[in-house]
Design a protein around this motif. Structure first.
Motif, mmCIF file in Angstrom:
data_model
loop_
_atom_site.group_PDB
_atom_site.id
_atom_site.type_symbol
_atom_site.label_atom_id
_atom_site.label_comp_id
_atom_site.label_asym_id
_atom_site.label_seq_id
_atom_site.Cartn_x
_atom_site.Cartn_y
_atom_site.Cartn_z
ATOM 1 N N ASP A 52 -8.508 5.700 -3.886
ATOM 2 C CA ASP A 52 -7.809 5.645 -5.164
ATOM 3 C C ASP A 52 -7.962 4.246 -5.753
ATOM 4 O OD1 ASP A 52 -5.956 3.957 -3.870
ATOM 5 O OD2 ASP A 52 -4.577 5.618 -3.451
ATOM 6 N N ALA A 53 -7.345 3.986 -6.894
ATOM 7 C CA ALA A 53 -7.528 2.711 -7.578
ATOM 8 C C ALA A 53 -7.054 1.540 -6.733
ATOM 9 C CB ALA A 53 -6.790 2.737 -8.918
ATOM 10 N N GLU A 54 -5.908 1.702 -6.046
ATOM 11 C CA GLU A 54 -5.392 0.635 -5.184
ATOM 12 C C GLU A 54 -6.374 0.329 -4.061
ATOM 13 O OE1 GLU A 54 -2.451 -1.085 -4.922
ATOM 14 O OE2 GLU A 54 -1.401 -0.330 -6.689
ATOM 15 N N GLN A 55 -6.861 1.376 -3.434
ATOM 16 C CA GLN A 55 -7.804 1.193 -2.328
ATOM 17 C C GLN A 55 -9.128 0.618 -2.824
ATOM 18 O OE1 GLN A 55 -7.685 5.273 -1.022
ATOM 19 N NE2 GLN A 55 -6.313 4.798 0.705
ATOM 20 N N LEU A 56 -9.568 1.055 -3.989
ATOM 21 C CA LEU A 56 -10.826 0.563 -4.538
ATOM 22 C C LEU A 56 -10.729 -0.937 -4.827
ATOM 23 C CD1 LEU A 56 -13.523 1.921 -5.155
ATOM 24 C CD2 LEU A 56 -12.790 2.171 -7.534
ATOM 25 N N ALA A 57 -9.589 -1.372 -5.339
ATOM 26 C CA ALA A 57 -9.377 -2.804 -5.572
ATOM 27 C C ALA A 57 -9.401 -3.569 -4.259
ATOM 28 C CB ALA A 57 -8.045 -3.014 -6.295
ATOM 29 N N ASP A 58 -8.787 -2.992 -3.219
ATOM 30 C CA ASP A 58 -8.784 -3.642 -1.911
ATOM 31 C C ASP A 58 -10.199 -3.751 -1.356
ATOM 32 O OD1 ASP A 58 -7.056 -4.702 0.243
ATOM 33 O OD2 ASP A 58 -7.921 -3.070 1.418
ATOM 34 N N ILE A 59 -10.992 -2.688 -1.521
ATOM 35 C CA ILE A 59 -12.391 -2.725 -1.074
ATOM 36 C C ILE A 59 -13.150 -3.832 -1.799
ATOM 37 C CG2 ILE A 59 -14.577 -1.444 -1.107
ATOM 38 C CD1 ILE A 59 -12.857 1.125 -0.721
ATOM 39 N N SER A 94 -14.769 -6.993 0.012
ATOM 40 C CA SER A 94 -16.228 -7.134 -0.082
ATOM 41 C C SER A 94 -16.614 -8.501 -0.633
ATOM 42 C CB SER A 94 -16.806 -6.020 -0.963
ATOM 43 O OG SER A 94 -16.512 -4.752 -0.431
ATOM 44 N N ALA A 95 -15.844 -9.006 -1.591
ATOM 45 C CA ALA A 95 -16.110 -10.340 -2.121
ATOM 46 C C ALA A 95 -15.916 -11.403 -1.043
ATOM 47 C CB ALA A 95 -15.187 -10.623 -3.305
ATOM 48 N N THR A 96 -14.883 -11.225 -0.227
ATOM 49 C CA THR A 96 -14.642 -12.173 0.872
ATOM 50 C C THR A 96 -15.785 -12.129 1.883
ATOM 51 O OG1 THR A 96 -12.250 -11.911 0.610
ATOM 52 C CG2 THR A 96 -13.032 -12.801 2.710
ATOM 53 N N THR A 97 -16.229 -10.914 2.228
ATOM 54 C CA THR A 97 -17.350 -10.769 3.160
ATOM 55 C C THR A 97 -18.609 -11.391 2.584
ATOM 56 O OG1 THR A 97 -16.420 -8.735 4.072
ATOM 57 C CG2 THR A 97 -18.765 -9.118 4.425
ATOM 58 N N ALA A 98 -18.874 -11.146 1.306
ATOM 59 C CA ALA A 98 -20.067 -11.707 0.666
ATOM 60 C C ALA A 98 -20.057 -13.226 0.752
ATOM 61 C CB ALA A 98 -20.134 -11.253 -0.790
ATOM 62 N N ALA A 99 -18.937 -13.835 0.399
ATOM 63 C CA ALA A 99 -18.844 -15.300 0.422
ATOM 64 C C ALA A 99 -19.035 -15.839 1.826
ATOM 65 C CB ALA A 99 -17.495 -15.735 -0.140
ATOM 66 N N ARG A 100 -18.504 -15.116 2.821
ATOM 67 C CA ARG A 100 -18.634 -15.563 4.211
ATOM 68 C C ARG A 100 -20.091 -15.624 4.643
ATOM 69 N NH1 ARG A 100 -14.991 -12.128 7.819
ATOM 70 N NH2 ARG A 100 -13.414 -13.461 6.858
ATOM 71 N N PHE A 101 -20.921 -14.773 4.039
ATOM 72 C CA PHE A 101 -22.329 -14.723 4.431
ATOM 73 C C PHE A 101 -23.251 -15.324 3.372
ATOM 74 C CE2 PHE A 101 -20.324 -11.738 7.234
ATOM 75 C CZ PHE A 101 -20.965 -11.968 8.441
ATOM 76 N N GLY A 102 -22.703 -16.226 2.571
ATOM 77 C CA GLY A 102 -23.529 -17.019 1.669
ATOM 78 C C GLY A 102 -23.940 -16.339 0.380
#
Length: 698
Positions: free
Chosen positions: A538-545, A549-557
């Motif tokens: 749902d919208a809440e879960q999609l925002a959490d994803i 995902s942004a945090t994971t992306a930043a962690r890997f450069g």
């Protein structure tokens, strides 16, 4: 201007290929287009270039990688002089340099050549190429004082001829003298000096190399068996009871072909795992009958049996003259060589000294290199529940040879070690734990029973559950006996992640567990989420994803610029599906105002600057999105597979996010490199969550 580095030596036998491979690894971490040039070649195939071309996916044609043969060079020098020889080689070099950002130059090998002053020719070519020089000195069978003096002389020889010597590497040093040699280099050289100890597995030939050199006929054996290292030779002549105790791990049994008792006995011992031999070589042009060969095949499937025409004595003389070489047919040797180089060379300092500037593009190989480098920098332990699976064992071999992380394999120890011996892989440094017999089983049953008491799970039921490798591995992570877990090569996604949901649970601040794929395209890395876990968020879960995902992306450069994907862009569409994405986008902006996010947006507008200029000209994300969030699993899973297949992208993942400790799932079609990448990612995830663990006992 193209930069170059010239790896050269002062005599034959220095094992310089290890350094050349290590330098190529450094270059391809930072530079997209790397070329290779060997000024002088023998008529034989250039096996190192074949290895570099295969391993680093070089598009360079083999013909462009060489200047001329030694015979042509000697004739040209004799007829027209050194200046003409150098001039032609320089022209050939620049033909290569025009096509690449950086060129690795492989100096002459001092083997069976008739060129006068070969060192002087290498020095002059390095100067004409404008190349930084790394000179290699062989330390085999020499004491520390002699090696130190030779390294100093090598530096002076090249420096006196005007070369820009950036490092001196002593290779094949006596392991016990390594520290003393390093001290001598530090005190005598004005440039960094590195010392690589002798590693017997690098000089050990493979069965395949022996077969090729002797012209042997292969009677039995598969590719894995032929790629085994031969660490010793055992010559058969005694009766079987006296012969069997002489067998050693990785030995090649050499026996007359009419000694069926020794043939069958050796293979039976191998099958029992005591010890695992490399293969059998039959002499005197004698071949066992079909019944014996059939029995041999059943006893040790895949183990090579080959035959030569000569007797044992002349065959022995040939065998002892064969030395292992790096080539495309021996990938494990390449992993061993790189592990050796990276353990003993300050790769960051050497990269600076050879002036490698990072490319603006990020290729799949550069991303994979970065994963290994980062996971190695903060060593963690990863548990692999599927310890008997071939791909997992081959990946473990690579990870251990490259010194990427510590590993625990789950399964029955004798079965794992026997399977590893059959595959010819080395897992001696891995911890092996059998959940069925481990003393941890009782402890884990108590923990699991308490965690699932609300579901009515008894101690007895828990005792059965935790013997499952997925549950046992997850409990090792939960209890700090491993830093992360990777599974799924033969288990379903549900079997891998259900224990994590039950035991590890979600991290603080995360509403759900989700996943991303790193999609490595030709010139960049994109992050796709969620393509593996949540069917219809749902919208809440999609925002959490999106936030995860942004945090994971930043962690890997990967700098996160989030595109919330839909079938319409901006305000052009309406409907429940678009409204969900629009609401999720608003929630991301509300919760993380520091993140760049755009949505709803179509895929083409997210990644194509031309389309973005038309549809969302003022957006900071459109046309340059790096994190793409799909509205549901159906869309995400199909899109990642379509891009993977049609665009030739390397898909790394799924990488799970939102758990308190890292557990990652593999595709059941995962290749060995996929497993290596996922283990590296898991180790990096663990670095940001917990201090290193202490391995469990048994």
């Amino acid at each position: 201007m193209t930069r170059s580095v010239y790896v050269t030596g002062i005599e034959r036998g220095d094992g310089r290929q290890v350094v050349e491979l290590g330098v190529m690894e450094l270059l391809t971490r930072h530079v997209d287009r790397v070329g290779v040039f060997r000024p002088l070649v023998h008529d034989d195939p250039d096996r190192l270039f074949d290895l570099l071309r295969a391993r680093y996916r070089l598009s360079q044609p083999p013909a462009s990688a060489s200047g001329m043969s030694y015979e042509e060079a000697a004739a040209l020098q004799a007829e027209e002089g050194s200046d003409e020889l150098v001039s032609r080689l320089v022209n050939r070099f620049h033909e290569v340099a025009r096509e690449y950002e950086y060129v690795l130059v492989l100096g002459s090998d001092y083997a069976d050549t008739s060129l006068p002053d070969e060192l002087g020719l290498n020095a002059r070519l390095a100067n004409e190429f404008g190349a930084a020089v790394i000179t290699v000195v062989g330390g085999q069978d020499q004491n520390a004082e002699a090696v130190g003096a030779e390294a100093h002389n090598a530096y002076r020889a090249y420096e006196a001829q005007g070369c820009d010597v950036v490092a001196v590497v002593v290779n094949r040093a006596v392991p016990g003298d390594r520290a003393e040699i390093a001290e001598r280099l530090a005190s005598r050289l004005p440039v960094p000096g590195y010392v690589l100890p002798e590693d017997g597995s690098l000089s050990a030939p493979t069965v395949s190399q022996i077969v090729r050199t002797l012209g042997a006929d292969v009677l039995l054996g598969d590719h894995a068996g032929l790629s085994r290292d031969v660490r010793n030779f055992v010559f058969g002549g005694a009766m079987l009871p006296n012969f069997l105790p002489a067998l050693t791990e990785g030995c090649l049994v050499v026996t007359p072909g009419d000694r069926a008792d020794l043939i069958v006995g050796s293979l039976a011992a191998h099958s029992a795992g005591a010890p695992a031999i490399a293969g059998v070589l039959l002499t005197l042009d004698e071949r066992p009958g079909p019944d014996i060969l059939a029995l041999a095949s059943r006893l040790a499937p895949g183990t090579p049996v080959a035959a030569v025409a000569g007797g044992s004595f002349p065959t022995a003389a040939e065998l002892f003259a064969i030395e292992g070489k790096l080539n495309a047919g021996a990938p494990r040797k390449a992993e061993t060589a790189l592990g050796l180089f990276e353990r003993h060379v300050d790769t960051a300092a050497l990269t600076d000294r050879i002036a490698v500037a990072r490319s603006g593009r990020v290729t799949p190989m550069m991303f994979e290199h970065e994963l290994i480098e980062r996971s190695r920098s903060g060593r963690r332990r990863v548990v692999l529940p599927e310890g008997t699976e071939e791909r997992v064992l081959r990946a473990a071999d690579v990870l251990l040879r490259r010194d990427v992380c510590d590993l625990t394999l789950l399964g029955e120890e004798d079965t794992i070690r026997k399977r590893a011996a059959e595959l010819g892989v080395q897992i001696a440094e891995a911890q092996i734990v059998d959940p069925q017999t481990s003393p941890l089983r009782e402890r884990f049953a108590e923990i699991y029973a308490k965690l699932r008491a609300h579901k009515g799970v008894s101690q007895e039921e828990a005792y059965d559950v935790v013997s499952d490798v997925s549950y046992f591995g997850t409990l090792m992570v939960q209890e700090g006996l491993a830093d992360g877990m990777v599974s799924g090569a033969v288990h379903s996604t549900a079997a891998t992640i259900r224990p994590a949901f039950e035991i590890i649970k979600t991290a603080p601040g995360a509403q759900i567990v989700s996943s991303v794929f790193f999609m490595c395209l030709a010139d960049r890395v994109l992050v796709y989420g969620d393509c593996a876990v949540n069917p219809d968020p749902d919208a809440e879960q999609l925002a959490d994803i999106a936030i995860q995902s942004a945090t994971t992306a930043a962690r890997f450069g990967v700098e996160p610029r989030i595109a919330m994907l839909s079938y319409s862009t901006g305000t052009s569409g309406s409907g429940a599906d678009v409204d969900k994405v629009r609401k999720a986008t608003d929630l991301v902006r509300e919760r993380r105002p520091d993140l760049l996010v755009e949505g709803p947006i179509q895929y083409d507008a997210a990644v194509d600057a031309a389309v973005a200029a038309t549809k969302l000209p003022d957006s900071e994300v459109a046309g340059k999105a790096t994190v793409l969030i799909f509205p549901d699993l159906n869309t995400g899973n199909n899109t990642y597979k379509a891009v993977q297949r049609s665009a030739g992208a390397v898909a790394v993942g799924p990488v799970l996010q939102g758990l308190r400790k890292p557990v990652n799932d593999l595709s059941r079609g995962a290749l060995v490199q996929d497993i290596v990448n996922t283990v590296s990612i898991t180790a990096i995830q663990a670095q940001s969550q917990t201090p290193p663990t202490t391995p469990a006992a048994g």
